[in-house]
Design a protein around this motif. Structure first.
Motif, PDB file in Angstrom:
ATOM      1  N   UNK A  36       0.879  -1.355   0.003  1.00  0.00           N
ATOM      2  CA  UNK A  36      -0.125  -0.392   0.205  1.00  0.00           C
ATOM      3  C   UNK A  36       0.576   1.411   0.068  1.00  0.00           C
ATOM      4  N   UNK A  37       1.406   1.173   0.283  1.00  0.00           N
ATOM      5  CA  UNK A  37       3.284   2.029   0.367  1.00  0.00           C
ATOM      6  C   UNK A  37       3.353   2.780  -1.278  1.00  0.00           C
ATOM      7  N   UNK A  38       3.247   4.155  -1.451  1.00  0.00           N
ATOM      8  CA  UNK A  38       2.936   4.762  -2.243  1.00  0.00           C
ATOM      9  C   UNK A  38       4.401   5.144  -2.731  1.00  0.00           C
ATOM     10  N   UNK A  39       4.622   4.966  -4.296  1.00  0.00           N
ATOM     11  CA  UNK A  39       6.207   4.551  -4.532  1.00  0.00           C
ATOM     12  C   UNK A  39       6.597   5.532  -5.067  1.00  0.00           C
ATOM     13  N   UNK A  40       5.639   6.610  -6.249  1.00  0.00           N
ATOM     14  CA  UNK A  40       5.873   7.573  -6.787  1.00  0.00           C
ATOM     15  C   UNK A  40       7.117   8.548  -6.839  1.00  0.00           C
ATOM     16  N   UNK A  41       7.437   8.967  -5.280  1.00  0.00           N
ATOM     17  CA  UNK A  41       7.824   9.691  -4.937  1.00  0.00           C
ATOM     18  C   UNK A  41       9.199   9.035  -4.936  1.00  0.00           C
ATOM     19  N   UNK A  42       9.583   7.995  -4.875  1.00  0.00           N
ATOM     20  CA  UNK A  42      10.159   7.462  -4.507  1.00  0.00           C
ATOM     21  C   UNK A  42      11.938   7.285  -5.545  1.00  0.00           C
ATOM     22  N   UNK A  43      12.878   7.713  -4.704  1.00  0.00           N
ATOM     23  CA  UNK A  43      13.873   7.403  -6.176  1.00  0.00           C
ATOM     24  C   UNK A  43      14.316   6.143  -6.803  1.00  0.00           C
ATOM     25  N   UNK A  44      15.000   5.902  -7.792  1.00  0.00           N
ATOM     26  CA  UNK A  44      15.181   4.411  -8.185  1.00  0.00           C
ATOM     27  C   UNK A  44      15.421   3.241  -6.998  1.00  0.00           C
ATOM     28  N   UNK A  45      17.089   4.380  -6.778  1.00  0.00           N
ATOM     29  CA  UNK A  45      17.606   3.094  -5.617  1.00  0.00           C
ATOM     30  C   UNK A  45      16.473   2.834  -3.837  1.00  0.00           C
ATOM     31  N   UNK A  46      15.652   3.519  -3.826  1.00  0.00           N
ATOM     32  CA  UNK A  46      14.783   3.759  -2.713  1.00  0.00           C
ATOM     33  C   UNK A  46      13.469   2.610  -4.186  1.00  0.00           C
ATOM     34  N   UNK A  47      13.089   2.903  -4.794  1.00  0.00           N
ATOM     35  CA  UNK A  47      12.164   2.071  -5.779  1.00  0.00           C
ATOM     36  C   UNK A  47      12.488   1.028  -5.467  1.00  0.00           C
ATOM     37  N   UNK A  48      14.205   0.247  -6.470  1.00  0.00           N
ATOM     38  CA  UNK A  48      14.807  -0.695  -5.812  1.00  0.00           C
ATOM     39  C   UNK A  48      14.657  -1.503  -3.883  1.00  0.00           C
TER      40      UNK A  48
END
Length: 658
Positions: free
Chosen positions: A593-605
């Motif tokens: 449920x965590x929104x990932x739109x504002x995450x950077x590439x490394x954080x999203x990985x």
């Protein structure tokens, strides 16, 4: 029949000494009732008259409890000469019972001839005839309890004997009625009946193995039915023709079950795949067929049964027929829906009678198909009859010690009460998943073999004389190629098929090439492969897994079977219980449920890695050899993880509410 008759007579006499006005014998046999009321060794009518003569000792005590009158005229034992016996219920007329008077003169003087025994076969259902009988019996019972009635003494010593296989009584009558079951003869009594009717035929009397087989075939027959069936067999075939004798008994058994509570089904020889389940069944055969021997030698009870669960069309019904064939036992099917009735108490009675019959016919396989349709939500339902019916079945499953092997199937175990999964109800819980590539090949081969057997049977030929499929058509290499290439789309997603889909592909392909087979020319390998591919790629073909709703039902069904630890029927398993972690569900749902739109590439990985770490169904990291299996595994694993977390949350909430 002597043991059964003696047991029923004893129960009748006990009820009569207690002053019970109505006896209800659970049988449809007019012959049995005639034997019951005219038994010379233990006469029932001895308790049904106004007395007379001196009776010392025990008879005097019986007289005090209930008047005794012995029929001194030998003709009275034939009943048609017996003034105390009437067929039909008492006819009420202005509160008086004409049957209790000997003549018009006696009627005028109100001088009675003594108590009367009535017998009446109850009609089926709740129609007008049954209503009139109930009204008459209710008046009879009311007068029986009224000391001021002019025939009170006679009524106190009279009795109405009702009989039918299904008990149907008004609520008022139940408290004044003794219901008496006519049991089935045990193996020893069946053995003696067979010997007595065989006219000393050495092929039976001197062949213990054949005699044991006949006893097994006659299980579930009443003593009268054993006698009548043996007489019919003796009239049409010699007893040494064991195959013909067995056919006649099975035919008679099917006739008995027609329109009844159980249905006898044909056992069939083979199914595709399910190697693990096949091996388990083989191990159950000897303990079931030789249950008495096992009990005497090592004190163990026969196997209880198995619950087979899986999505529709995966061969559960075929597995039931195969199980009966493997275990070499008759297959009896019980439809829960057909046992239900709108009248109170009838459903429970039907359940008891069905289980009693199955127990009497043991060793057998009792097939309860689509269990969830009958018992989903039973533990929380409001219908008291339904709850009692469900409870009786569970109790019987737990307590039964006879070799009556329950084969239950279910498409969805989500609504089944947890009591079904408790130890002691089933010996094993098996999961039928959608077939793997290897199992698809096996199912194709089974249908090909079955088609040639059918042609041989219809044309009255030997099996070896029929050849529809030429060399190479049955080879696993060819069929596996069709599965791996035709059932996987170009984008790598699978067309998930079930057993009925494979049957549809097979039948459609064979029909397109049918003219060749009819002409006597076998189908070539390349022709067969092309025909199968054409059917799968045709616009009119749909597989079970093509629809999103069906894919979701597959995923949910897999979740439930994995969480309960069901054993896979196949040796080739895509999904394993040890890879399913329902304790991860809440953590996975929160991470998802965590929104990932504002995450950077490394954080999203890193977030994606964390998601994979807490997936409910963990990746096996196994390279499956077949492209079809790899595609199914990847596609369904993703969908299972989507539905598992909310499903586990709902299951947890249910447990808390309970």
């Amino acid at each position: 029949m002597a043991d059964v008759l003696h047991e029923v007579l004893q129960k009748c006499r006990s009820a009569l000494l207690g002053g019970t006005p109505i006896l209800y014998i659970k049988t449809d046999s007019d012959i049995f009732i005639r034997q019951l009321v005219s038994c010379e060794d233990e006469p029932l009518v001895v308790l049904l008259s106004s007395g007379g003569g001196q009776a010392p000792g025990e008879e005097q005590e019986l007289r005090r409890m209930r008047p005794i009158y012995e029929l001194r005229d030998p003709r009275d034992k034939q009943l048609k000469y017996c003034k105390n016996y009437r067929e039909g219920v008492p006819r009420v007329s202005s509160g008086l019972y004409p049957e209790l008077y000997a003549s018009e003169k006696d009627k005028a003087a109100r001088r009675g001839m003594g108590p009367v025994l009535w017998s009446c076969k109850m009609p089926d259902g709740q129609g007008e005839e049954a209503r009139k009988i109930h009204e008459s019996l209710e008046r009879y019972v009311a007068d029986h309890e009224d000391p001021g009635h002019p025939q009170y003494l006679y009524l106190q010593s009279s009795v109405v004997l009702l009989y039918s296989s299904t008990v149907s009584l008004s609520p008022m009558l139940r408290g004044y009625t003794e219901v008496i079951d006519v049991g089935y003869p045990d193996e020893e009594e069946i053995r003696e009946l067979i010997k007595s009717q065989s006219a000393g035929d050495p092929s039976v009397v001197e062949n213990e193995r054949y005699l044991d087989a006949l006893c097994t075939d006659f299980k579930g027959f009443s003593a009268e039915e054993v006698t009548v069936t043996m007489q019919r067999i003796m009239a049409v075939t010699p007893l040494k023709d064991s195959k013909r004798v067995e056919q006649l008994i099975l035919k008679r058994k099917r006739q008995r079950l027609e329109g009844g509570l159980l249905e006898q089904c044909a056992a069939e020889g083979d199914i595709g795949g399910m190697e693990s389940f096949r091996a388990w069944l083989e191990r159950q055969r000897d303990p079931l067929k030789n249950a008495n021997s096992y009990k005497r030698s090592i004190g163990t009870l026969p196997p209880k049964g198995v619950l087979l669960c899986g999505i529709p069309g995966c061969g559960k019904s075929a597995a039931a027929r195969f199980a009966a064939h493997t275990l070499e036992l008759p297959l009896l099917k019980m439809d829960i829906g057909s046992l239900m009735d709108k009248y109170q108490g009838v459903s429970e009675q039907r359940m008891r009678e069905a289980l009693q019959m199955a127990k009497a016919m043991s060793p057998c396989v009792l097939w309860i198909d689509e269990l969830e349709k009958g018992f989903s939500g039973a533990s929380s339902g409001d219908d008291p009859s339904f709850k009692r019916m469900f409870g009786y079945l569970l109790g019987w499953m737990q307590d039964n010690e006879e070799p009556c092997f329950i084969f239950a199937t279910a498409n969805d175990i989500g609504g089944l009460p947890k009591e079904f999964f408790r130890s002691g109800r089933f010996d094993a819980l098996y999961a039928v998943y959608a077939p793997t590539a290897e199992e698809c090949v096996g199912i194709f081969q089974v249908w090909m073999e079955r088609a040639e057997k059918t042609v041989a049977k219809e044309r009255h030929l030997e099996r070896k004389e029929v050849c529809i499929f030429g060399q190479g058509c049955r080879e696993a290499k060819l069929l596996r190629r069709v599965v791996n290439e035709a059932l996987v789309r170009q984008d790598g997603t699978p067309r998930i098929v079930i057993g009925s889909d494979i049957q549809k592909i097979f039948s459609s392909a064979l029909r397109t090439l049918g003219s060749k087979a009819v002409g006597g020319k076998a189908i070539g390998a390349q022709e067969w492969e092309n025909a199968l591919r054409d059917v799968i790629s045709s616009p009119g073909f749909t597989a079970y897994g093509d629809g999103k709703e069906n894919v979701d039902s597959i995923a949910i069904s897999y979740c439930r079977m994995l969480r309960k630890g069901f054993i896979p029927t196949s040796d080739t398993v895509l999904f394993r219980t040890q890879d399913y972690h329902m304790e991860y569900a809440q953590r996975y749902e929160r991470l998802k449920s965590v929104r990932t739109e504002a995450m950077g590439e490394e954080e999203r990985r890193q977030h994606e890695q964390e998601l994979r770490r807490w997936e409910v169904l963990q990746d096996r990291h196994t390279a499956f050899p077949d492209a079809y299996d790899r595609a199914v595994y990847a596609f369904l694993r993703a969908r299972i993880n989507e539905v598992a977390a909310p499903l586990e949350q709902r299951e947890l909430e249910k447990m808390i509410l309970r």
